[in-house]
Write a protein that holds these residues in place. Structure first.
Motif, mmCIF file in Angstrom:
data_model
loop_
_atom_site.group_PDB
_atom_site.id
_atom_site.type_symbol
_atom_site.label_atom_id
_atom_site.label_comp_id
_atom_site.label_asym_id
_atom_site.label_seq_id
_atom_site.Cartn_x
_atom_site.Cartn_y
_atom_site.Cartn_z
ATOM 1 N N ASN A 296 26.852 23.188 -22.609
ATOM 2 C CA ASN A 296 26.971 23.514 -23.287
ATOM 3 C C ASN A 296 27.302 22.032 -24.256
ATOM 4 O OD1 ASN A 296 27.299 25.475 -25.630
ATOM 5 N ND2 ASN A 296 28.520 25.192 -26.251
ATOM 6 N N TYR A 297 27.830 21.477 -23.961
ATOM 7 C CA TYR A 297 28.257 20.329 -24.695
ATOM 8 C C TYR A 297 26.285 19.418 -24.431
ATOM 9 C CZ TYR A 297 29.023 15.323 -24.427
ATOM 10 O OH TYR A 297 28.891 13.715 -24.961
ATOM 11 N N HIS A 298 25.709 19.632 -23.106
ATOM 12 C CA HIS A 298 24.269 19.123 -23.077
ATOM 13 C C HIS A 298 23.411 19.749 -24.337
ATOM 14 C CE1 HIS A 298 25.856 15.826 -20.360
ATOM 15 N NE2 HIS A 298 26.214 16.835 -19.117
ATOM 16 N N LEU A 299 23.148 20.821 -24.347
ATOM 17 C CA LEU A 299 22.391 21.424 -25.251
ATOM 18 C C LEU A 299 22.533 21.242 -26.838
ATOM 19 C CD1 LEU A 299 22.496 24.946 -23.651
ATOM 20 C CD2 LEU A 299 20.542 23.599 -23.256
ATOM 21 N N LYS A 300 23.879 21.174 -27.085
ATOM 22 C CA LYS A 300 24.200 20.502 -28.353
ATOM 23 C C LYS A 300 23.482 19.535 -28.495
ATOM 24 C CE LYS A 300 28.883 23.664 -29.062
ATOM 25 N NZ LYS A 300 29.957 22.802 -30.212
ATOM 26 N N ALA A 301 23.574 18.408 -27.848
ATOM 27 C CA ALA A 301 23.301 16.913 -27.642
ATOM 28 C C ALA A 301 21.245 17.357 -27.784
ATOM 29 C CB ALA A 301 23.988 16.023 -26.785
ATOM 30 N N LEU A 302 20.673 17.523 -27.450
ATOM 31 C CA LEU A 302 20.149 18.375 -27.594
ATOM 32 C C LEU A 302 19.752 18.051 -28.702
ATOM 33 C CD1 LEU A 302 18.849 18.873 -22.981
ATOM 34 C CD2 LEU A 302 18.166 16.803 -24.946
ATOM 35 N N GLU A 303 19.897 19.692 -28.905
ATOM 36 C CA GLU A 303 19.456 20.433 -30.160
ATOM 37 C C GLU A 303 19.555 19.172 -31.361
ATOM 38 O OE1 GLU A 303 21.372 24.117 -32.809
ATOM 39 O OE2 GLU A 303 22.481 23.023 -31.601
ATOM 40 N N ARG A 304 21.081 18.082 -31.183
ATOM 41 C CA ARG A 304 20.702 17.453 -32.654
ATOM 42 C C ARG A 304 19.631 16.806 -32.600
ATOM 43 N NH1 ARG A 304 25.846 16.838 -30.341
ATOM 44 N NH2 ARG A 304 25.289 14.642 -29.426
ATOM 45 N N HIS A 305 19.400 16.224 -31.331
ATOM 46 C CA HIS A 305 17.716 15.129 -31.613
ATOM 47 C C HIS A 305 16.638 16.158 -31.624
ATOM 48 C CE1 HIS A 305 20.528 11.989 -30.922
ATOM 49 N NE2 HIS A 305 20.834 12.623 -30.334
ATOM 50 N N GLY A 306 16.505 17.377 -31.741
ATOM 51 C CA GLY A 306 15.375 18.160 -31.887
ATOM 52 C C GLY A 306 14.811 18.571 -31.053
ATOM 53 N N THR B 296 28.908 36.347 -28.606
ATOM 54 C CA THR B 296 28.080 35.654 -28.627
ATOM 55 C C THR B 296 26.986 34.948 -28.486
ATOM 56 O OG1 THR B 296 28.074 36.959 -30.800
ATOM 57 C CG2 THR B 296 26.566 36.229 -30.961
ATOM 58 N N GLU B 297 25.985 34.967 -27.241
ATOM 59 C CA GLU B 297 26.097 34.200 -27.034
ATOM 60 C C GLU B 297 24.035 33.671 -27.652
ATOM 61 O OE1 GLU B 297 26.215 34.204 -22.189
ATOM 62 O OE2 GLU B 297 24.825 34.848 -22.719
ATOM 63 N N ARG B 298 24.414 31.790 -27.701
ATOM 64 C CA ARG B 298 22.535 31.809 -28.148
ATOM 65 C C ARG B 298 21.993 31.872 -26.987
ATOM 66 N NH1 ARG B 298 23.745 26.513 -30.472
ATOM 67 N NH2 ARG B 298 22.289 27.056 -32.696
ATOM 68 N N LEU B 299 20.665 31.823 -27.805
ATOM 69 C CA LEU B 299 19.350 31.515 -26.279
ATOM 70 C C LEU B 299 18.299 30.716 -27.374
ATOM 71 C CD1 LEU B 299 18.967 35.068 -25.867
ATOM 72 C CD2 LEU B 299 19.912 33.786 -24.273
ATOM 73 N N MET B 300 18.452 29.066 -25.770
ATOM 74 C CA MET B 300 18.169 28.240 -26.444
ATOM 75 C C MET B 300 16.689 28.171 -25.384
ATOM 76 S SD MET B 300 20.653 26.973 -28.736
ATOM 77 C CE MET B 300 20.053 25.501 -29.031
ATOM 78 N N ARG B 301 15.617 26.941 -26.494
ATOM 79 C CA ARG B 301 14.124 26.796 -26.304
ATOM 80 C C ARG B 301 13.848 25.593 -26.368
ATOM 81 N NH1 ARG B 301 10.909 31.044 -30.039
ATOM 82 N NH2 ARG B 301 10.770 29.314 -32.100
ATOM 83 N N ALA B 302 12.997 24.933 -25.300
ATOM 84 C CA ALA B 302 12.790 23.454 -25.682
ATOM 85 C C ALA B 302 11.892 23.598 -26.736
ATOM 86 C CB ALA B 302 12.662 23.037 -24.252
ATOM 87 N N THR B 303 11.931 23.321 -27.909
ATOM 88 C CA THR B 303 10.577 22.514 -28.683
ATOM 89 C C THR B 303 9.170 22.220 -28.292
ATOM 90 O OG1 THR B 303 11.278 20.602 -29.143
ATOM 91 C CG2 THR B 303 12.705 22.090 -30.660
ATOM 92 N N ALA B 304 8.956 22.224 -27.037
ATOM 93 C CA ALA B 304 8.325 21.720 -26.313
ATOM 94 C C ALA B 304 7.554 21.545 -25.106
ATOM 95 C CB ALA B 304 7.625 19.793 -26.799
ATOM 96 N N ALA B 305 6.154 22.355 -23.939
ATOM 97 C CA ALA B 305 6.104 22.149 -22.857
ATOM 98 C C ALA B 305 6.165 20.569 -22.470
ATOM 99 C CB ALA B 305 4.852 23.032 -22.740
ATOM 100 N N SER B 306 6.535 19.495 -22.846
ATOM 101 C CA SER B 306 6.547 18.325 -21.728
ATOM 102 C C SER B 306 6.540 17.284 -23.756
ATOM 103 C CB SER B 306 4.833 18.339 -21.210
ATOM 104 O OG SER B 306 3.700 18.148 -22.006
ATOM 105 N N TYR B 307 7.286 15.859 -22.850
ATOM 106 C CA TYR B 307 7.295 14.889 -23.740
ATOM 107 C C TYR B 307 7.214 13.838 -23.587
ATOM 108 C CZ TYR B 307 10.947 18.377 -25.553
ATOM 109 O OH TYR B 307 11.747 19.645 -25.860
ATOM 110 N N VAL B 308 6.194 12.640 -24.595
ATOM 111 C CA VAL B 308 5.997 11.225 -24.633
ATOM 112 C C VAL B 308 7.229 11.108 -24.957
ATOM 113 C CG1 VAL B 308 4.327 10.165 -24.587
ATOM 114 C CG2 VAL B 308 3.554 12.561 -23.773
ATOM 115 N N ILE B 309 7.337 9.606 -25.103
ATOM 116 C CA ILE B 309 8.532 8.626 -25.738
ATOM 117 C C ILE B 309 7.448 7.531 -25.993
ATOM 118 C CG2 ILE B 309 9.935 6.729 -25.338
ATOM 119 C CD1 ILE B 309 11.450 8.614 -23.608
ATOM 120 N N SER B 310 7.572 7.612 -26.848
ATOM 121 C CA SER B 310 6.600 6.815 -28.252
ATOM 122 C C SER B 310 7.275 4.801 -27.443
ATOM 123 C CB SER B 310 6.210 6.699 -29.658
ATOM 124 O OG SER B 310 5.679 5.838 -30.581
#
Length: 219
Positions: free
Chosen positions: A50-60, A74-88
């Motif tokens: 949950n700690y790591h999920l909150k960090a990932l959520e803060r960064h979108g 009450t459980e929060r169901l999270m999902r990734a905002t993308a299937a893959s990521y590229v670092i600019s």
């Protein structure tokens, strides 16, 4: 969920590169999950997940997909905002490569600098288009060709250069009122073997294709 998204923020890039958080992103790319569900998949306590999920959520990088009741919780169901990521390269703004510093069409590292600029510019354009709610006009061509010899490859590159240069001269209207500039990048490189960094097939090089910078490998 987007197919791919570009990470420009240094803190978000650092979050995505953390091994545990990268594993959570990979799990959430397959579908929504709660911290309790992920805990069993990654072998960590729910509180730690949950700690790591909150960090990932803060960064979108992850977002809320829904909620469900499980007993008195009450459980929060999270999902990734993308299937893959590229670092600019913008994530390392002071260190990002600048292809305008040197131009060597036979340099593998110049090709890499061009690729990095492509990621940076297209990522910025995607963000701007999304903010303006406009479509982004882009085009890409991807293909493979097997050359019988290095000489054939040299001839191909010569014809490709002449053809693209002729098209640029034909359609370039730098002084046109309302015209919009577009960047053209064409790349040729050996196909990489799956799972390795090696070229799929080695071949003898001709002198005109081995003129690289001292620290370059043959391209």
């Amino acid at each position: 969920m987007l197919d791919v998204t570009v990470i420009e923020d240094p803190a978000a890039a650092a979050a995505s590169l953390d091994p545990v958080r990268a594993r959570l992103l990979a799990e959430l790319a397959t579908g929504p999950a709660s911290a309790a569900m992920l805990a069993g998949q990654v072998g960590l306590p729910r509180q730690k997940v949950n700690y790591h999920l909150k960090a990932l959520e803060r960064h979108g990088l992850v977002e809320l997909a829904g909620e469900r009741r499980k007993g008195n919780v009450t459980e929060r169901l999270m999902r990734a905002t993308a299937a893959s990521y590229v670092i600019s390269p913008l994530a390392l703004a002071a260190l990002q490569p600048d292809p305008d510093r040197f131009r060597d069409q036979l340099s593998a590292r110049w090709l890499l600098a061009l690729g990095a600029r492509l990621v940076r510019d297209v990522g910025t354009l995607i963000r701007g288009a999304a903010k303006a709610r406009k479509r982004l006009a882009t085009y890409a061509l991807d293909g493979e060709v097997t050359f019988a010899s290095a000489a054939d490859r040299a001839a191909f590159i010569e014809e490709l250069t002449a053809g693209v240069s002729a098209l640029i001269r034909k359609y370039d209207a730098a002084d046109a009122e309302g015209g919009r500039g577009h960047r053209i990048v064409v790349a040729v490189h050996p196909t990489v073997k799956a799972g390795t960094g090696e070229p799929r097939a080695a071949e003898p090089e001709t002198p005109e294709l081995t003129r690289n910078s001292p620290d370059d490998t043959n391209t």
